[in-house]
Design a protein around this motif. Structure first.
Motif, PDB file in Angstrom:
ATOM      1  N   GLY A 102       0.816  -1.219   0.000  1.00 23.80           N
ATOM      2  CA  GLY A 102       0.000   0.000   0.000  1.00 23.80           C
ATOM      3  C   GLY A 102       0.843   1.260   0.000  1.00 23.80           C
ATOM      4  N   GLU A 103       1.866   1.267   0.818  1.00 22.59           N
ATOM      5  CA  GLU A 103       2.757   2.428   0.883  1.00 22.59           C
ATOM      6  C   GLU A 103       3.473   2.639  -0.452  1.00 22.59           C
ATOM      7  OE1 GLU A 103       6.718   3.887   3.331  1.00 22.59           O
ATOM      8  OE2 GLU A 103       5.599   2.160   4.064  1.00 22.59           O
ATOM      9  N   ASN A 104       4.003   1.568  -1.019  1.00 28.72           N
ATOM     10  CA  ASN A 104       4.710   1.673  -2.298  1.00 28.72           C
ATOM     11  C   ASN A 104       3.807   2.225  -3.395  1.00 28.72           C
ATOM     12  OD1 ASN A 104       6.970   0.585  -1.084  1.00 28.72           O
ATOM     13  ND2 ASN A 104       6.767  -1.420  -2.036  1.00 28.72           N
ATOM     14  N   LEU A 105       2.583   1.733  -3.444  1.00 26.74           N
ATOM     15  CA  LEU A 105       1.636   2.194  -4.460  1.00 26.74           C
ATOM     16  C   LEU A 105       1.313   3.676  -4.262  1.00 26.74           C
ATOM     17  CD1 LEU A 105      -0.195   1.000  -6.829  1.00 26.74           C
ATOM     18  CD2 LEU A 105      -2.010   1.231  -5.164  1.00 26.74           C
ATOM     19  N   ALA A 106       1.027   4.049  -3.029  1.00 28.36           N
ATOM     20  CA  ALA A 106       0.662   5.438  -2.735  1.00 28.36           C
ATOM     21  C   ALA A 106       1.806   6.400  -3.073  1.00 28.36           C
ATOM     22  CB  ALA A 106       0.274   5.569  -1.264  1.00 28.36           C
ATOM     23  N   ILE A 107       3.003   6.039  -2.694  1.00 25.16           N
ATOM     24  CA  ILE A 107       4.149   6.915  -2.973  1.00 25.16           C
ATOM     25  C   ILE A 107       4.413   6.987  -4.470  1.00 25.16           C
ATOM     26  CG2 ILE A 107       6.653   7.142  -2.697  1.00 25.16           C
ATOM     27  CD1 ILE A 107       6.259   6.113   0.200  1.00 25.16           C
ATOM     28  N   ARG A 108       4.307   5.864  -5.145  1.00 22.86           N
ATOM     29  CA  ARG A 108       4.537   5.849  -6.603  1.00 22.86           C
ATOM     30  C   ARG A 108       3.558   6.777  -7.332  1.00 22.86           C
ATOM     31  NH1 ARG A 108       6.696   2.428 -10.699  1.00 22.86           N
ATOM     32  NH2 ARG A 108       5.441   2.504 -12.589  1.00 22.86           N
ATOM     33  N   LEU A 109       2.310   6.788  -6.876  1.00 25.09           N
ATOM     34  CA  LEU A 109       1.286   7.563  -7.584  1.00 25.09           C
ATOM     35  C   LEU A 109       1.186   9.025  -7.142  1.00 25.09           C
ATOM     36  CD1 LEU A 109      -1.531   4.901  -7.855  1.00 25.09           C
ATOM     37  CD2 LEU A 109       0.038   5.674  -9.647  1.00 25.09           C
ATOM     38  N   THR A 110       1.637   9.324  -5.934  1.00 21.21           N
ATOM     39  CA  THR A 110       1.479  10.701  -5.438  1.00 21.21           C
ATOM     40  C   THR A 110       2.803  11.413  -5.202  1.00 21.21           C
ATOM     41  OG1 THR A 110       1.476  10.078  -3.093  1.00 21.21           O
ATOM     42  CG2 THR A 110      -0.664  10.072  -4.252  1.00 21.21           C
ATOM     43  N   GLY A 111       3.883  10.641  -5.091  1.00 12.42           N
ATOM     44  CA  GLY A 111       5.176  11.247  -4.773  1.00 12.42           C
ATOM     45  C   GLY A 111       5.281  11.645  -3.308  1.00 12.42           C
ATOM     46  N   ARG A 112       4.302  11.278  -2.533  1.00 12.17           N
ATOM     47  CA  ARG A 112       4.270  11.660  -1.111  1.00 12.17           C
ATOM     48  C   ARG A 112       4.129  10.420  -0.256  1.00 12.17           C
ATOM     49  NH1 ARG A 112       3.533  17.169  -0.018  1.00 12.17           N
ATOM     50  NH2 ARG A 112       4.242  16.416   2.002  1.00 12.17           N
ATOM     51  N   GLY A 113       4.738  10.503   0.916  1.00 10.78           N
ATOM     52  CA  GLY A 113       4.601   9.434   1.892  1.00 10.78           C
ATOM     53  C   GLY A 113       3.227   9.450   2.518  1.00 10.78           C
TER      54      GLY A 113
END
Length: 186
Positions: A170-181
């Motif tokens: 989930g974290e990897n996907l979110a960061i990949r798509l938003t550039g934010r942690g």
């Protein structure tokens, strides 16, 4: 349409294909997953495989109807989850990241629960996450690539992923798509 009991295995496969064509012509593309059984990584519990699920015509027809309804219920459940988990329109990158991470965790858990982490369960998991991302406005190819990169082959047949692995995906996907942690960085 039902092949005779004891017919060659290919007759069972042809039967499934013919039923799928019939259902899709009548109800639409959503019917394509009616036979996606737990034994093959899907959420449909009523269907096993052609050799176990195809029998007498009346019994088999009833089983197909039950499977179609089960598949439809699963699709509707996922659509409701997508709506509940989607980031709000106009959300900033941090809020979007939080929503995406949370959505992945909940959707992966829902898929594991419905497939019992059987053989190749991760296939419907990848599809579900891709559908979710496209429902939020991401293009299909970009969504597929993001999901593939986030999971990275880490989910395995017959193995429920550890909560820490689901969180990482989930974290990897979110960061990949938003550039934010995610929100815990605040």
């Amino acid at each position: 349409m039902v092949p005779p009991i004891g017919a060659e295995r290919m007759a069972g496969f042809r039967f499934i294909d013919e039923v799928t064509v019939l259902l899709v012509s009548r109800y639409g593309r959503w019917a394509c997953g009616w036979d996606y059984s737990n034994h093959h990584g899907g959420p449909v519990e009523t269907w096993c495989c052609d050799s176990h699920s195809v029998g007498e015509a009346e019994e088999t027809a009833q089983r197909v109807v039950t499977c179609l309804l089960e598949w439809r219920d699963w699709l509707e459940d996922m659509a409701e989850r997508f709506e509940q988990l989607a980031p709000l329109p106009g959300a900033d990158a941090e809020d979007r990241s939080w929503h995406l991470e949370r959505a992945v965790t909940r959707l992966v858990t829902a898929v594991v629960d419905s497939t019992h982490a059987e053989s190749s369960w991760y296939g419907i998991c990848e599809t579900t996450l891709t559908w979710f991302l496209t429902s939020t406005g991401l293009g299909p190819e970009e969504a597929r690539k993001a999901v593939e990169a986030a999971i990275g082959g880490r989910f395995k047949s017959y193995m429920t992923p550890a909560p820490t692995l689901v969180d990482t995906v989930g974290e990897n996907l979110a960061i990949r798509l938003t550039g934010r942690g995610f929100y815990r960085e605040r």
